[in-house]
Design a protein around this motif. Sequence first.
Motif, PDB file in Angstrom:
ATOM      1  N   ASN A   1      -3.154   2.235  -4.032  1.00 11.68           N
ATOM      2  CA  ASN A   1      -2.990   3.523  -3.366  1.00 11.68           C
ATOM      3  C   ASN A   1      -4.146   3.694  -2.396  1.00 11.68           C
ATOM      4  O   ASN A   1      -5.318   3.615  -2.790  1.00 11.68           O
ATOM      5  CB  ASN A   1      -2.981   4.664  -4.381  1.00 11.68           C
ATOM      6  CG  ASN A   1      -1.771   4.612  -5.292  1.00 11.68           C
ATOM      7  OD1 ASN A   1      -0.644   4.454  -4.834  1.00 11.68           O
ATOM      8  ND2 ASN A   1      -1.992   4.715  -6.595  1.00 11.68           N
ATOM      9  N   ASN A   2      -3.817   3.916  -1.112  1.00 11.18           N
ATOM     10  CA  ASN A   2      -4.841   4.071  -0.078  1.00 11.18           C
ATOM     11  C   ASN A   2      -5.829   2.907  -0.133  1.00 11.18           C
ATOM     12  O   ASN A   2      -7.038   3.092  -0.299  1.00 11.18           O
ATOM     13  CB  ASN A   2      -5.565   5.409  -0.229  1.00 11.18           C
ATOM     14  CG  ASN A   2      -4.618   6.583  -0.121  1.00 11.18           C
ATOM     15  OD1 ASN A   2      -3.898   6.719   0.863  1.00 11.18           O
ATOM     16  ND2 ASN A   2      -4.589   7.434  -1.147  1.00 11.18           N
TER      17      ASN A   2
ATOM     18  N   TRP B   1      -0.309  -5.994   5.899  1.00 11.00           N
ATOM     19  CA  TRP B   1      -0.025  -4.758   5.177  1.00 11.00           C
ATOM     20  C   TRP B   1       1.468  -4.447   5.218  1.00 11.00           C
ATOM     21  O   TRP B   1       2.119  -4.567   6.251  1.00 11.00           O
ATOM     22  CB  TRP B   1      -0.793  -3.595   5.800  1.00 11.00           C
ATOM     23  CG  TRP B   1      -2.273  -3.703   5.637  1.00 11.00           C
ATOM     24  CD1 TRP B   1      -3.102  -4.657   6.174  1.00 11.00           C
ATOM     25  CD2 TRP B   1      -3.114  -2.829   4.885  1.00 11.00           C
ATOM     26  NE1 TRP B   1      -4.400  -4.431   5.802  1.00 11.00           N
ATOM     27  CE2 TRP B   1      -4.447  -3.321   5.014  1.00 11.00           C
ATOM     28  CE3 TRP B   1      -2.882  -1.676   4.131  1.00 11.00           C
ATOM     29  CZ2 TRP B   1      -5.525  -2.691   4.402  1.00 11.00           C
ATOM     30  CZ3 TRP B   1      -3.959  -1.048   3.523  1.00 11.00           C
ATOM     31  CH2 TRP B   1      -5.260  -1.559   3.653  1.00 11.00           C
TER      32      TRP B   1
ATOM     33  N   ASP C   1       5.528   5.225   2.383  1.00 11.36           N
ATOM     34  CA  ASP C   1       5.112   6.629   2.259  1.00 11.36           C
ATOM     35  C   ASP C   1       6.344   7.508   2.100  1.00 11.36           C
ATOM     36  O   ASP C   1       7.026   7.814   3.078  1.00 11.36           O
ATOM     37  CB  ASP C   1       4.316   7.060   3.490  1.00 11.36           C
ATOM     38  CG  ASP C   1       3.816   8.496   3.373  1.00 11.36           C
ATOM     39  OD1 ASP C   1       3.946   9.095   2.283  1.00 11.36           O
ATOM     40  OD2 ASP C   1       3.291   9.022   4.383  1.00 11.36           O
TER      41      ASP C   1
ATOM     42  N   ASN D   1       0.822  -1.206   0.000  1.00 15.37           N
ATOM     43  CA  ASN D   1       0.000   0.000   0.000  1.00 15.37           C
ATOM     44  C   ASN D   1       0.860   1.261   0.000  1.00 15.37           C
ATOM     45  O   ASN D   1       1.946   1.289   0.588  1.00 15.37           O
ATOM     46  CB  ASN D   1      -0.895  -0.001   1.244  1.00 15.37           C
ATOM     47  CG  ASN D   1      -1.792   1.213   1.316  1.00 15.37           C
ATOM     48  OD1 ASN D   1      -2.594   1.447   0.423  1.00 15.37           O
ATOM     49  ND2 ASN D   1      -1.649   1.991   2.379  1.00 15.37           N
TER      50      ASN D   1
ATOM     51  N   THR E   1     -12.847  -0.260  -3.422  1.00  9.07           N
ATOM     52  CA  THR E   1     -12.845  -1.166  -2.279  1.00  9.07           C
ATOM     53  C   THR E   1     -12.744  -2.599  -2.759  1.00  9.07           C
ATOM     54  O   THR E   1     -13.538  -3.039  -3.587  1.00  9.07           O
ATOM     55  CB  THR E   1     -14.121  -0.987  -1.438  1.00  9.07           C
ATOM     56  OG1 THR E   1     -14.174   0.355  -0.943  1.00  9.07           O
ATOM     57  CG2 THR E   1     -14.137  -1.961  -0.270  1.00  9.07           C
TER      58      THR E   1
ATOM     59  N   SER F   1      -8.391  -0.041   0.295  1.00  8.63           N
ATOM     60  CA  SER F   1      -9.587  -0.238   1.103  1.00  8.63           C
ATOM     61  C   SER F   1     -10.013  -1.698   0.945  1.00  8.63           C
ATOM     62  O   SER F   1     -10.320  -2.141  -0.160  1.00  8.63           O
ATOM     63  CB  SER F   1     -10.712   0.699   0.634  1.00  8.63           C
ATOM     64  OG  SER F   1     -11.914   0.444   1.340  1.00  8.63           O
TER      65      SER F   1
ATOM     66  N   SER G   1       5.150   5.802  -5.623  1.00  7.77           N
ATOM     67  CA  SER G   1       5.845   5.599  -4.351  1.00  7.77           C
ATOM     68  C   SER G   1       6.777   4.393  -4.371  1.00  7.77           C
ATOM     69  O   SER G   1       7.750   4.343  -3.634  1.00  7.77           O
ATOM     70  CB  SER G   1       4.828   5.443  -3.211  1.00  7.77           C
ATOM     71  OG  SER G   1       4.040   6.613  -3.076  1.00  7.77           O
TER      72      SER G   1
ATOM     73  N   SER H   1       3.142  -1.108   4.057  1.00  8.65           N
ATOM     74  CA  SER H   1       2.865   0.224   3.519  1.00  8.65           C
ATOM     75  C   SER H   1       4.124   1.074   3.423  1.00  8.65           C
ATOM     76  O   SER H   1       5.019   0.981   4.276  1.00  8.65           O
ATOM     77  CB  SER H   1       1.833   0.950   4.390  1.00  8.65           C
ATOM     78  OG  SER H   1       0.602   0.256   4.391  1.00  8.65           O
TER      79      SER H   1
ATOM     80  N   THR I   1      -8.070  -0.556  -7.535  1.00 10.18           N
ATOM     81  CA  THR I   1      -8.764   0.678  -7.173  1.00 10.18           C
ATOM     82  C   THR I   1     -10.092   0.363  -6.493  1.00 10.18           C
ATOM     83  O   THR I   1     -10.618  -0.745  -6.612  1.00 10.18           O
ATOM     84  CB  THR I   1      -9.018   1.549  -8.408  1.00 10.18           C
ATOM     85  OG1 THR I   1      -9.805   0.812  -9.356  1.00 10.18           O
ATOM     86  CG2 THR I   1      -7.709   1.969  -9.059  1.00 10.18           C
TER      87      THR I   1
ATOM     88  N   HIS J   1       0.348   5.887  -0.313  1.00 13.69           N
ATOM     89  CA  HIS J   1      -0.609   6.987  -0.269  1.00 13.69           C
ATOM     90  C   HIS J   1      -0.795   7.657  -1.629  1.00 13.69           C
ATOM     91  O   HIS J   1      -1.791   8.340  -1.855  1.00 13.69           O
ATOM     92  CB  HIS J   1      -0.170   8.034   0.763  1.00 13.69           C
ATOM     93  CG  HIS J   1      -0.211   7.540   2.174  1.00 13.69           C
ATOM     94  ND1 HIS J   1      -1.343   7.002   2.747  1.00 13.69           N
ATOM     95  CD2 HIS J   1       0.745   7.476   3.132  1.00 13.69           C
ATOM     96  CE1 HIS J   1      -1.090   6.641   3.983  1.00 13.69           C
ATOM     97  NE2 HIS J   1       0.172   6.914   4.246  1.00 13.69           N
ATOM     98  N   GLN J   2       0.179   7.464  -2.543  1.00 14.77           N
ATOM     99  CA  GLN J   2       0.105   8.146  -3.828  1.00 14.77           C
ATOM    100  C   GLN J   2       0.866   7.358  -4.884  1.00 14.77           C
ATOM    101  O   GLN J   2       1.742   6.548  -4.560  1.00 14.77           O
ATOM    102  CB  GLN J   2       0.699   9.552  -3.699  1.00 14.77           C
ATOM    103  CG  GLN J   2       2.163   9.550  -3.291  1.00 14.77           C
ATOM    104  CD  GLN J   2       2.641  10.891  -2.781  1.00 14.77           C
ATOM    105  OE1 GLN J   2       2.912  11.040  -1.600  1.00 14.77           O
ATOM    106  NE2 GLN J   2       2.744  11.854  -3.668  1.00 14.77           N
TER     107      GLN J   2
END
Length: 202
Positions: free
Chosen positions: A140-141, A154, A158, A43, A101, A143, A49, A156, A99, A45-46
């Motif tokens: 990205n982000n 996870w 950033d 994961n 959920t 869900s 990455s 992640s 993309t 945030h943008q």
Amino acid sequence: MIMTVTGEFPWVSDDAHATYIGMLLMPLLQLAAGGDRPLVVLNAHQPGSGKTLLATVARELFDGTVRGGFPSSEEEAEKTIHTLLTASTGSLIVFDNVTGTLRSSSLEAVLTTRVLDQRRLGSSSMARGINDRTWVVTANNASIAGDLARRCVWASIDPAVPAPEQRSGFTVPNLIEYVRLHRAEIVASLLTLVRAWAAHGA
């Protein structure tokens, strides 16, 4: 050697970094350790990455199949998962840049079974897929909904900069080329971790 490959990614925590290294161990432990394996969520945030790069590193080490996104219907998800199990042989199955959920009863099911049966198209006979894979999504982000949420781990990252794709000055400028050239040493380093785990009672 492992830290050379993974250490410069902007992990949000040591736990996230350890989860990724654990993902690299999964293909080596799939027969020895047994049990269910979680879905690994890479994961960020943008965009830009490095999450897809992380998935590519793993695929260079252990081979695998990558699919863009995840099927939008449950019927298509079931067919896709079964096809990947029966028509591909790589250790990893990656759904890249998912993309929205992510919710799928078919994916939930495959994470908790070693054998998946499905009727062949246009036939009354069944086709059997053996689930000996490591399942990965990048997003990205991300869900994750339903029971799938408790079947995930996870990892992640950033970078905490506006344009992460423009970063430079890495110790290893071309990471994929480095992994290809040093694959044997990297896998040997991972096997050393496996051996230490076994020596300490698994």
